[in-house]
Design an enzyme around this catalytic site. Structure first.
Site, PDB file in Angstrom:
ATOM      1  N   ASP A 233       1.264  -1.224   0.457  1.00  0.00           N
ATOM      2  CA  ASP A 233      -0.070  -0.382   0.194  1.00  0.00           C
ATOM      3  C   ASP A 233       0.811   0.897   0.199  1.00  0.00           C
ATOM      4  O   ASP A 233       1.193   1.712   0.981  1.00  0.00           O
ATOM      5  CB  ASP A 233      -1.003  -0.131   1.349  1.00  0.00           C
ATOM      6  CG  ASP A 233      -1.816   1.010   1.435  1.00  0.00           C
ATOM      7  OD1 ASP A 233      -1.799   1.782   0.660  1.00  0.00           O
ATOM      8  OD2 ASP A 233      -2.746   1.506   2.080  1.00  0.00           O
TER       9      ASP A 233
ATOM     10  N   ASP B 272      -2.051  -1.167  -3.252  1.00  0.00           N
ATOM     11  CA  ASP B 272      -1.913  -0.372  -4.954  1.00  0.00           C
ATOM     12  C   ASP B 272      -0.517  -0.358  -6.275  1.00  0.00           C
ATOM     13  O   ASP B 272       0.291  -1.125  -6.199  1.00  0.00           O
ATOM     14  CB  ASP B 272      -2.453   0.904  -5.151  1.00  0.00           C
ATOM     15  CG  ASP B 272      -1.218   1.545  -4.122  1.00  0.00           C
ATOM     16  OD1 ASP B 272      -0.071   1.425  -3.990  1.00  0.00           O
ATOM     17  OD2 ASP B 272      -1.583   2.016  -3.041  1.00  0.00           O
TER      18      ASP B 272
ATOM     19  N   ASP C  26      -5.521  -9.646 -15.805  1.00  0.00           N
ATOM     20  CA  ASP C  26      -6.797 -10.486 -15.582  1.00  0.00           C
ATOM     21  C   ASP C  26      -7.299 -10.330 -16.914  1.00  0.00           C
ATOM     22  O   ASP C  26      -8.035  -9.131 -16.156  1.00  0.00           O
ATOM     23  CB  ASP C  26      -6.774 -10.524 -13.661  1.00  0.00           C
ATOM     24  CG  ASP C  26      -7.086 -12.339 -13.379  1.00  0.00           C
ATOM     25  OD1 ASP C  26      -7.815 -13.127 -14.167  1.00  0.00           O
ATOM     26  OD2 ASP C  26      -6.956 -12.492 -12.457  1.00  0.00           O
TER      27      ASP C  26
ATOM     28  N   ASP D 125      -9.943 -15.560 -17.055  1.00  0.00           N
ATOM     29  CA  ASP D 125     -11.208 -15.886 -15.970  1.00  0.00           C
ATOM     30  C   ASP D 125     -12.280 -17.267 -16.661  1.00  0.00           C
ATOM     31  O   ASP D 125     -12.907 -16.387 -17.196  1.00  0.00           O
ATOM     32  CB  ASP D 125     -11.090 -14.944 -14.748  1.00  0.00           C
ATOM     33  CG  ASP D 125     -12.417 -15.213 -13.976  1.00  0.00           C
ATOM     34  OD1 ASP D 125     -11.611 -15.109 -12.369  1.00  0.00           O
ATOM     35  OD2 ASP D 125     -13.731 -14.451 -13.182  1.00  0.00           O
TER      36      ASP D 125
ATOM     37  N   GLU E  73      -7.767 -20.056 -16.816  1.00  0.00           N
ATOM     38  CA  GLU E  73      -8.029 -20.270 -15.796  1.00  0.00           C
ATOM     39  C   GLU E  73      -9.777 -21.586 -15.891  1.00  0.00           C
ATOM     40  O   GLU E  73     -10.954 -21.237 -16.448  1.00  0.00           O
ATOM     41  CB  GLU E  73      -8.968 -19.339 -14.800  1.00  0.00           C
ATOM     42  CG  GLU E  73      -8.395 -20.738 -13.769  1.00  0.00           C
ATOM     43  CD  GLU E  73     -10.513 -19.681 -12.702  1.00  0.00           C
ATOM     44  OE1 GLU E  73     -10.627 -19.768 -11.604  1.00  0.00           O
ATOM     45  OE2 GLU E  73     -11.235 -18.366 -13.298  1.00  0.00           O
TER      46      GLU E  73
ATOM     47  N   ASP F 188      -3.778   3.901   2.486  1.00  0.00           N
ATOM     48  CA  ASP F 188      -6.068   3.530   2.515  1.00  0.00           C
ATOM     49  C   ASP F 188      -5.828   2.453   3.117  1.00  0.00           C
ATOM     50  O   ASP F 188      -6.796   1.785   3.014  1.00  0.00           O
ATOM     51  CB  ASP F 188      -6.162   3.776   1.166  1.00  0.00           C
ATOM     52  CG  ASP F 188      -5.916   3.225   0.329  1.00  0.00           C
ATOM     53  OD1 ASP F 188      -5.137   2.235   0.205  1.00  0.00           O
ATOM     54  OD2 ASP F 188      -6.346   3.171  -0.641  1.00  0.00           O
TER      55      ASP F 188
ATOM     56  N   HIS G  20      -5.242 -17.274  -5.020  1.00  0.00           N
ATOM     57  CA  HIS G  20      -6.074 -16.514  -4.679  1.00  0.00           C
ATOM     58  C   HIS G  20      -7.681 -17.065  -4.108  1.00  0.00           C
ATOM     59  O   HIS G  20      -8.500 -16.663  -3.106  1.00  0.00           O
ATOM     60  CB  HIS G  20      -6.805 -14.328  -5.485  1.00  0.00           C
ATOM     61  CG  HIS G  20      -7.376 -14.744  -6.223  1.00  0.00           C
ATOM     62  ND1 HIS G  20      -6.761 -15.515  -7.476  1.00  0.00           N
ATOM     63  CD2 HIS G  20      -8.029 -14.453  -7.062  1.00  0.00           C
ATOM     64  CE1 HIS G  20      -8.020 -16.150  -8.673  1.00  0.00           C
ATOM     65  NE2 HIS G  20      -8.531 -15.316  -7.971  1.00  0.00           N
ATOM     66  N   ASP G  21      -8.014 -18.289  -4.498  1.00  0.00           N
ATOM     67  CA  ASP G  21      -9.120 -18.809  -4.406  1.00  0.00           C
ATOM     68  C   ASP G  21      -9.134 -19.704  -2.993  1.00  0.00           C
ATOM     69  O   ASP G  21      -9.666 -20.851  -3.450  1.00  0.00           O
ATOM     70  CB  ASP G  21      -9.774 -19.560  -5.827  1.00  0.00           C
ATOM     71  CG  ASP G  21      -9.932 -18.254  -6.877  1.00  0.00           C
ATOM     72  OD1 ASP G  21     -10.571 -17.194  -6.034  1.00  0.00           O
ATOM     73  OD2 ASP G  21      -9.751 -18.914  -7.928  1.00  0.00           O
TER      74      ASP G  21
HETATM   75  C1  GLC Z   1     -12.835 -17.125 -11.152  1.00  0.00           C
HETATM   76  C2  GLC Z   1     -11.972 -16.156  -9.880  1.00  0.00           C
HETATM   77  C3  GLC Z   1     -12.309 -15.664  -8.391  1.00  0.00           C
HETATM   78  C4  GLC Z   1     -13.834 -15.255  -9.559  1.00  0.00           C
HETATM   79  C5  GLC Z   1     -14.485 -16.050  -9.694  1.00  0.00           C
HETATM   80  C6  GLC Z   1     -15.361 -15.040 -10.405  1.00  0.00           C
HETATM   81  O1  GLC Z   1     -13.096 -18.567 -10.237  1.00  0.00           O
HETATM   82  O2  GLC Z   1     -10.707 -16.678  -9.666  1.00  0.00           O
HETATM   83  O3  GLC Z   1     -11.827 -15.241  -7.485  1.00  0.00           O
HETATM   84  O4  GLC Z   1     -14.170 -15.428  -8.176  1.00  0.00           O
HETATM   85  O5  GLC Z   1     -14.085 -16.966 -10.791  1.00  0.00           O
HETATM   86  O6  GLC Z   1     -14.856 -14.629 -11.621  1.00  0.00           O
END
Ligand code: GLC
Length: 522
Positions: A23, A31, A100, A196, A255, A27, A320-321
């Site tokens: 950051d 970023d 992304d 995605d 993905e 905030d 991140h999932d």
């Molecule tokens: C993908 C992303 C996830 C998101 C989902 C909807 O699986 O990795 O974080 O919530 O798509 O966009």
């Protein structure tokens, strides 16, 4: 195959979740300038590219995966000028940038949806998917995939939250507009894209009910044969690849939604995606525990499929999932043996490694109270599923207040272990996961066998040991991992083997302490 270093194949990609990395403006949210200030760190670590999770304007119903403008930067994360500087500074250090692309759905605040919902005859109406009556499709984040929009009395489709309406990729104007989004970022210097849930772009044209099957949640009680993986995806991938190939060395990784290695390879090739994820090592559980047998089975499974198809695999341990690998496998807060194993696999299997920020210091998931949960599926399914906030905690840079991430309280709590587990502390500790990772990244650079070599298992190892060679005509590397609680030894293949890197206390070649990883050359 030439021997030239090809960044997306031989290189290592580092995923940054921008709001949690650094950051710069106090905030509590990371970023783009914060990332820029940490590029030297990424160069020191030795990664070749960064994948940035979304930084576009977003109302944060899915923390950036609900985009309200594809061609801008959310002011909380910076500006387009910051993005341009980031590209320039990253490129100056030989680091590529992957963006992304969340193109299955927009935010419901996107101007396109705002226009589409105004009336049934609006010119944008057909940019989304509307029906008088819903079918049986379910949203991945819980509940029906259809929400009634009272103004016009029709239901719209959303595969995730109701604030993420699915785009209608069958509309040629939508297709054009979304391909223009790729062009926009390509022209600004993006080196590649992470798509995605790309294989959900197209739905069956007649939107039939999905057949039912047994499962726990509504979404899992269906065979997803009509809401994803439609044949129209292939010509679109051809078109996208053609577009990418008009620029030098650009890349796309998909993905794959509900991935299997078989499904994944079907979307890759010289006229399709360069690569797509198959999450081979992220699903161990009580029935299929993380051990030498399970890991070997998973490696063999993907080697068979990717090898036969001639498609380059990717390797993912964390993102991140998912709960972080260090949280999934560690036996206690101070135990980093399992994290070393996961890192060794990530960086020495055949395929492009994706490191998730903080994985190099063994960051663990944070535990949140119900009232602190931000992630929509976590809110919906608690306590059965607590959502994905756990793996999205701020990066742990040092032991100062706010872990060097920010000057104020961050958007998600810091992990309480940060005074001990942080980049600065691990840099100074020769036995740390950070230094192990850095050395292994350097070895990958030096040794083509670790990047391009064939993968051959050693047979006759004890059941707790997984060992494999990576070999090219002129070079051999041996990786041995002891998943067990007691020391183990195995017979080395002929040759003069020398340990080049090991976790824990050094052992002679052919011997491994409990939970030890050893990399040897011949
Ligand atoms: C993908 C992303 C996830 C998101 C989902 C909807 O699986 O990795 O974080 O919530 O798509 O966009």
């Amino acid at each position: 195959m030439t021997d030239d270093f090809l960044w997306w194949q031989d290189g290592v990609i580092y995923q940054i979740y921008p709001r949690s990395f650094a950051d710069s403006d106090g905030d509590g949210l990371g970023d783009l300038p914060g990332i820029m200030a940490r590029l030297d760190y990424l160069q020191e670590l030795g990664v070749d590219a960064i994948w940035l999770s979304p930084f576009y304007p977003t109302p944060d119903k899915d923390f950036g995966y609900d985009i309200s403008d594809y061609q801008d930067v959310d002011p909380r994360f910076g500006s387009l000028a910051d993005f341009d500087r980031l590209v320039e500074e990253a490129h100056r250090r030989g680091i590529r940038l992957i963006l992304d692309m969340v193109l299955n759905h927009t935010s419901d605040q996107h101007a396109w949806f705002q226009e589409a919902r105004r009336s049934r005859d609006d010119a944008r109406r057909d940019w989304y998917i509307w029906r008088d009556q819903p079918n049986n499709w379910q949203a991945a984040f819980g509940g029906p995939a259809w929400t009634l929009d009272p103004l016009t009395g029709q239901y719209y489709l959303h595969s995730f939250t109701k604030e993420q309406p699915d785009l209608n990729w069958r509309n040629p104007l939508v297709r054009q507009a979304l391909l223009d989004v790729f062009r926009f970022w390509l022209e600004r210097g993006a080196d590649g894209f992470r798509l995605d849930v790309f294989n959900a772009y197209f739905k069956h044209p007649h939107l039939p009910d999905n057949p039912r099957k047994l499962g726990l949640r509504g979404f899992d009680r269906q065979h997803h044969i009509y809401d994803m993986d439609q044949p129209e995806m292939m010509p679109l991938l051809n078109e996208l690849r053609h577009l990418l190939d008009t620029y030098p060395e650009r890349y796309a990784v998909g993905e794959t939604y509900m991935a299997t290695p078989q499904k994944t390879v079907s979307y890759c090739g010289p006229d399709k995606l360069h690569a797509a994820f198959s999450f081979d090592f992220t699903s161990s559980n009580l029935l299929y525990p993380w051990n030498a047998v399970w890991v070997r089975q998973k490696i063999e499974g993907r080697e068979d499929v990717f090898g036969a198809a001639g498609i380059w695999p990717t390797t993912v341990m964390s993102n991140h999932d998912l709960p972080r690998a260090a949280s999934r496998y560690s036996r206690g807060a101070g135990d980093d043996a399992q994290a070393h194993m996961a890192m060794a696999l990530l960086l020495t299997l055949r395929g492009t490694p994706f490191i998730y920020y903080g994985e190099e210091i063994g960051m663990r998931d944070i535990a949140l109270k119900r009232s602190e949960i931000l992630d929509p599926p976590g809110k919906k399914f608690w306590p059965f599923y607590k959502g994905r906030d756990g793996c999205r905690a701020p990066m742990q840079w040092d032991a100062s207040a706010q872990a060097g991430f920010s000057t104020v309280q961050p958007w998600l709590p810091l992990h309480p272990d940060y005074p001990l587990r942080n980049v600065e502390a691990q840099r100074a500790d020769p036995g740390s996961l950070f230094n192990f990772t850095k050395k292994l990244l350097a070895l990958r650079k030096e040794m083509p066998a670790l990047r391009r070599g064939d993968l051959v298992f050693l047979e006759d190892t004890p059941p707790s040991v997984l060992a494999y060679r990576r070999e090219t005509a002129g070079e051999e590397v041996l990786v041995a991992i002891n998943f067990g609680h007691s020391p183990a030894s195995f017979r080395l293949p002929d040759g003069k083997w020398e340990v080049v890197l090991a976790s824990g206390t050094p052992e002679p070649p052919g011997s491994l302490g409990p939970g030890q990883v050893c990399v040897m050359t011949n």
